[in-house]
Design an enzyme around this catalytic site. Structure first.
Site, PDB file in Angstrom:
ATOM      1  N   LEU A  91       4.437  19.894 -21.433  1.00 51.51           N
ATOM      2  CA  LEU A  91       3.945  21.180 -22.406  1.00 51.51           C
ATOM      3  C   LEU A  91       4.873  21.315 -23.482  1.00 51.51           C
ATOM      4  CD1 LEU A  91       2.678  24.063 -19.963  1.00 51.51           C
ATOM      5  CD2 LEU A  91       1.513  22.155 -21.212  1.00 51.51           C
ATOM      6  N   GLY A 123       4.296  17.795 -17.499  1.00 53.11           N
ATOM      7  CA  GLY A 123       2.879  17.472 -17.911  1.00 53.11           C
ATOM      8  C   GLY A 123       2.706  16.314 -18.098  1.00 53.11           C
ATOM      9  N   ASN A 165       9.708  17.935 -13.055  1.00 49.44           N
ATOM     10  CA  ASN A 165      10.919  18.543 -12.947  1.00 49.44           C
ATOM     11  C   ASN A 165      10.885  19.955 -13.034  1.00 49.44           C
ATOM     12  OD1 ASN A 165       9.866  18.105 -15.364  1.00 49.44           O
ATOM     13  ND2 ASN A 165      11.786  18.195 -16.504  1.00 49.44           N
ATOM     14  N   GLU A 166       9.682  20.639 -13.009  1.00 47.27           N
ATOM     15  CA  GLU A 166       9.578  22.133 -13.043  1.00 47.27           C
ATOM     16  C   GLU A 166      10.686  22.837 -12.314  1.00 47.27           C
ATOM     17  OE1 GLU A 166       7.145  19.983 -12.843  1.00 47.27           O
ATOM     18  OE2 GLU A 166       5.477  20.606 -14.220  1.00 47.27           O
TER      19      GLU A 166
HETATM   20  C1  LIG Z   1       0.683  30.537 -10.381  1.00 45.70           C
HETATM   21  C2  LIG Z   1       0.808  29.925 -11.797  1.00 45.70           C
HETATM   22  C3  LIG Z   1       2.103  30.306 -12.441  1.00 45.70           C
HETATM   23  C4  LIG Z   1       2.846  29.092 -12.533  1.00 45.70           C
HETATM   24  C5  LIG Z   1       3.949  29.315 -13.467  1.00 45.70           C
HETATM   25  C6  LIG Z   1       4.526  28.176 -13.655  1.00 45.70           C
HETATM   26  C7  LIG Z   1       5.096  28.155 -15.213  1.00 45.70           C
HETATM   27  C8  LIG Z   1       4.779  26.856 -15.914  1.00 45.70           C
HETATM   28  C9  LIG Z   1       5.377  26.778 -16.942  1.00 45.70           C
HETATM   29  C10 LIG Z   1       5.182  25.945 -17.813  1.00 45.70           C
HETATM   30  C11 LIG Z   1       4.816  24.334 -17.189  1.00 45.70           C
HETATM   31  C12 LIG Z   1       5.391  23.528 -17.675  1.00 45.70           C
HETATM   32  C13 LIG Z   1       5.462  22.178 -17.138  1.00 45.70           C
HETATM   33  C14 LIG Z   1       5.965  21.224 -18.271  1.00 45.70           C
HETATM   34  O1  LIG Z   1       5.462  20.250 -18.839  1.00 45.70           O
HETATM   35  S1  LIG Z   1       7.267  21.761 -18.932  1.00 45.70           S
HETATM   36  C15 LIG Z   1       7.724  20.446 -20.191  1.00 45.70           C
HETATM   37  C16 LIG Z   1       8.837  19.831 -19.551  1.00 45.70           C
HETATM   38  N1  LIG Z   1       9.343  18.774 -20.305  1.00 45.70           N
HETATM   39  C17 LIG Z   1      10.511  18.181 -20.445  1.00 45.70           C
HETATM   40  O2  LIG Z   1      11.444  18.637 -19.556  1.00 45.70           O
HETATM   41  C18 LIG Z   1      10.970  17.259 -21.356  1.00 45.70           C
HETATM   42  C19 LIG Z   1      11.978  17.531 -22.258  1.00 45.70           C
HETATM   43  N2  LIG Z   1      12.120  16.109 -22.905  1.00 45.70           N
HETATM   44  C20 LIG Z   1      12.936  15.123 -22.522  1.00 45.70           C
HETATM   45  O3  LIG Z   1      13.338  15.259 -21.642  1.00 45.70           O
HETATM   46  C21 LIG Z   1      13.212  14.078 -23.454  1.00 45.70           C
HETATM   47  O4  LIG Z   1      12.843  14.490 -24.790  1.00 45.70           O
HETATM   48  C22 LIG Z   1      12.162  13.008 -23.346  1.00 45.70           C
HETATM   49  C23 LIG Z   1      10.698  13.180 -23.055  1.00 45.70           C
HETATM   50  C24 LIG Z   1      12.716  12.359 -22.080  1.00 45.70           C
HETATM   51  C25 LIG Z   1      12.413  11.966 -24.421  1.00 45.70           C
HETATM   52  O5  LIG Z   1      13.785  11.533 -24.691  1.00 45.70           O
HETATM   53  P1  LIG Z   1      14.240  11.016 -26.083  1.00 45.70           P
HETATM   54  O6  LIG Z   1      15.601  10.705 -25.985  1.00 45.70           O
HETATM   55  O7  LIG Z   1      13.356   9.702 -26.094  1.00 45.70           O
HETATM   56  O8  LIG Z   1      13.665  11.704 -27.226  1.00 45.70           O
HETATM   57  P2  LIG Z   1      14.341  13.424 -27.782  1.00 45.70           P
HETATM   58  O9  LIG Z   1      15.002  14.080 -26.581  1.00 45.70           O
HETATM   59  O10 LIG Z   1      15.191  12.883 -28.809  1.00 45.70           O
HETATM   60  O11 LIG Z   1      13.097  13.910 -28.438  1.00 45.70           O
HETATM   61  C26 LIG Z   1      12.359  13.630 -29.425  1.00 45.70           C
HETATM   62  C27 LIG Z   1      11.879  14.663 -30.061  1.00 45.70           C
HETATM   63  O12 LIG Z   1      10.843  15.572 -29.121  1.00 45.70           O
HETATM   64  C28 LIG Z   1      11.129  16.910 -28.901  1.00 45.70           C
HETATM   65  N3  LIG Z   1      10.708  17.252 -27.592  1.00 45.70           N
HETATM   66  C29 LIG Z   1      11.061  16.369 -26.377  1.00 45.70           C
HETATM   67  N4  LIG Z   1      10.391  17.116 -25.388  1.00 45.70           N
HETATM   68  C30 LIG Z   1       9.779  18.079 -25.897  1.00 45.70           C
HETATM   69  C31 LIG Z   1       8.710  19.308 -25.235  1.00 45.70           C
HETATM   70  N5  LIG Z   1       8.541  19.161 -23.956  1.00 45.70           N
HETATM   71  N6  LIG Z   1       8.295  19.973 -26.146  1.00 45.70           N
HETATM   72  C32 LIG Z   1       8.488  19.729 -27.396  1.00 45.70           C
HETATM   73  N7  LIG Z   1       9.293  19.162 -28.159  1.00 45.70           N
HETATM   74  C33 LIG Z   1       9.767  18.136 -27.326  1.00 45.70           C
HETATM   75  C34 LIG Z   1      12.757  16.874 -29.125  1.00 45.70           C
HETATM   76  O13 LIG Z   1      13.178  18.125 -29.265  1.00 45.70           O
HETATM   77  C35 LIG Z   1      12.798  15.999 -30.334  1.00 45.70           C
HETATM   78  O14 LIG Z   1      12.442  16.564 -31.365  1.00 45.70           O
HETATM   79  P3  LIG Z   1      13.066  16.071 -32.858  1.00 45.70           P
HETATM   80  O15 LIG Z   1      12.665  14.799 -33.046  1.00 45.70           O
HETATM   81  O16 LIG Z   1      12.588  17.177 -33.764  1.00 45.70           O
HETATM   82  O17 LIG Z   1      14.570  16.366 -32.822  1.00 45.70           O
END
Ligand SMILES: CCCCCCCCCC/C=C/CC(=O)SCCNC(=O)CCNC(=O)[C@H](O)C(C)(C)COP(=O)(O)OP(=O)(O)OC[C@H]1O[C@@H](n2cnc3c(N)ncnc32)[C@H](O)[C@@H]1OP(=O)(O)O
Length: 281
Positions: free
Chosen positions: A86, A131, A153-154
């Site tokens: 997400l 996601g 990794n939530e």
């Molecule tokens: C009863 C029902 C209720 C349930 C309640 C539950 C509540 C739910 C909440 C929401 C659920 C969520 C599920 C999810 O999907 S949460 C998202 C989790 N994602 C992560 O943890 C990933 C984070 N990102 C990373 O680990 C790394 O970025 C990567 C994907 C491994 C890539 O690494 P890499 O080194 O190649 O790249 P960068 O880190 O330099 O990132 C590049 C650019 O992308 C931007 N970025 C990365 N991830 C995200 C993201 N998830 N959202 C938005 N933007 C993201 C990062 O900032 C860099 O931006 P830039 O280029 O502008 O610097």
């Protein structure tokens, strides 16, 4: 009629070309010979799932179902990230209406992809946390390239994956491994993911991964499609029905959870610690 015929292919390509006014976030191509569709996620830079991308994935899946797709390969245009999950920036200080739609569309994507009548393979050609892992898990088969990470990794971010996603993980790697993985919010390297069955095969290049994906899809060439899809529905139907029954209630809980100040604080900390792009103060 399947869209492997030239007329339907043309219709489908036209639909895809005309679908998005901002340029497609999902590129769909259909192999005329095999009838397999490849849907490539292409939202720069990491395919983070915002409302627009989720909506486009959902519409694509609907079209594939309608056109009696023979098989789907889901992959990414990035050679580093399959999907970063997400869009965390859109979850930070959000507009309640927008995140309501976002969660509801995420549920739709799961229902359509996990429950598709046609066979599905994820070619995981980059990192797939949260996601991103959800998209891969909702396919029937996963081929992953080396040196990336995948997992739910939530727990590390401060919440639990929803029940339907826990079901998907459990159905793939078994209850014991799912409990270990989910309670710790583990992100697995490709080789570790292969060992626990979170991915089915490892490939050294995207071309090799696509070949393996097509080989999987070709296994069903001689199986009557209705028998295949009935069996899939029998295996996955109960999990899908559980979500359908609880859909609206889950959206309400999710909106309450995400708009709560405690979640907002921990999300802010997670972004500051883990993402390169920072929050504007
Ligand atoms: C009863 C029902 C209720 C349930 C309640 C539950 C509540 C739910 C909440 C929401 C659920 C969520 C599920 C999810 O999907 S949460 C998202 C989790 N994602 C992560 O943890 C990933 C984070 N990102 C990373 O680990 C790394 O970025 C990567 C994907 C491994 C890539 O690494 P890499 O080194 O190649 O790249 P960068 O880190 O330099 O990132 C590049 C650019 O992308 C931007 N970025 C990365 N991830 C995200 C993201 N998830 N959202 C938005 N933007 C993201 C990062 O900032 C860099 O931006 P830039 O280029 O502008 O610097």
């Amino acid at each position: 009629m399947a869209f492997r015929t030239a007329r339907n292919l043309a219709y489908f390509s036209n639909y895809i070309r005309n679908y998005s006014t901002n340029g497609p976030l999902v590129n769909v191509t259909v192999n005329e010979k095999s009838g397999f569709a490849t849907a490539t996620l292409q939202r720069p830079s990491v395919n983070s799932l915002n409302l627009e991308l989720l909506t486009e994935i959902s519409h694509t899946l609907q079209q594939l179902e309608k056109n009696k797709c023979r098989g789907l390969i889901l992959t990414s245009a990035s050679n580093k990230v399959f999907s970063a999950g997400l869009d965390l920036f859109e979850l930070h200080k959000p507009n309640a209406d927008k995140i309501k739609q976002m969660w509801s569309t995420l549920q739709e994507v799961w229902i359509k992809l996990y429950g598709s009548s046609y066979p599905t393979v994820a070619v995981v050609n980059g990192h797939a946390p949260a996601g991103g892992c959800m998209l891969a898990l909702s396919c029937e088969y996963r081929v992953m390239l080396n040196n990336f990470i995948i997992g739910l990794n939530e727990a590390q971010i401060g919440f639990s994956a929803p029940m339907w996603l826990i079901d998907g993980m459990r159905n793939t790697i078994g209850s014991r491994q799912a409990e270990f993985a989910l309670t710790a919010g583990t992100l697995f390297k490709t080789e570790e993911a292969l060992k626990i069955g979170l991915v089915d095969e490892v490939a050294q290049s995207k071309e090799e991964a696509i070949e393996k994906a097509e080989k999987f899809l070709n296994k069903f060439a001689k199986i009557p499609p209705h028998a295949r899809s009935m069996t899939k529905a029998a295996l996955r139907g109960a999990n899908i029905q559980a979500l359908v029954r609880n859909k609206d209630e889950e959206v309400r809980s999710y909106v309450d959870f995400v708009t709560d100040s405690q979640f907002q604080d921990s999300l802010g900390e997670f972004i500051e610690l883990n993402l390169k792009q920072k929050l504007s103060k």
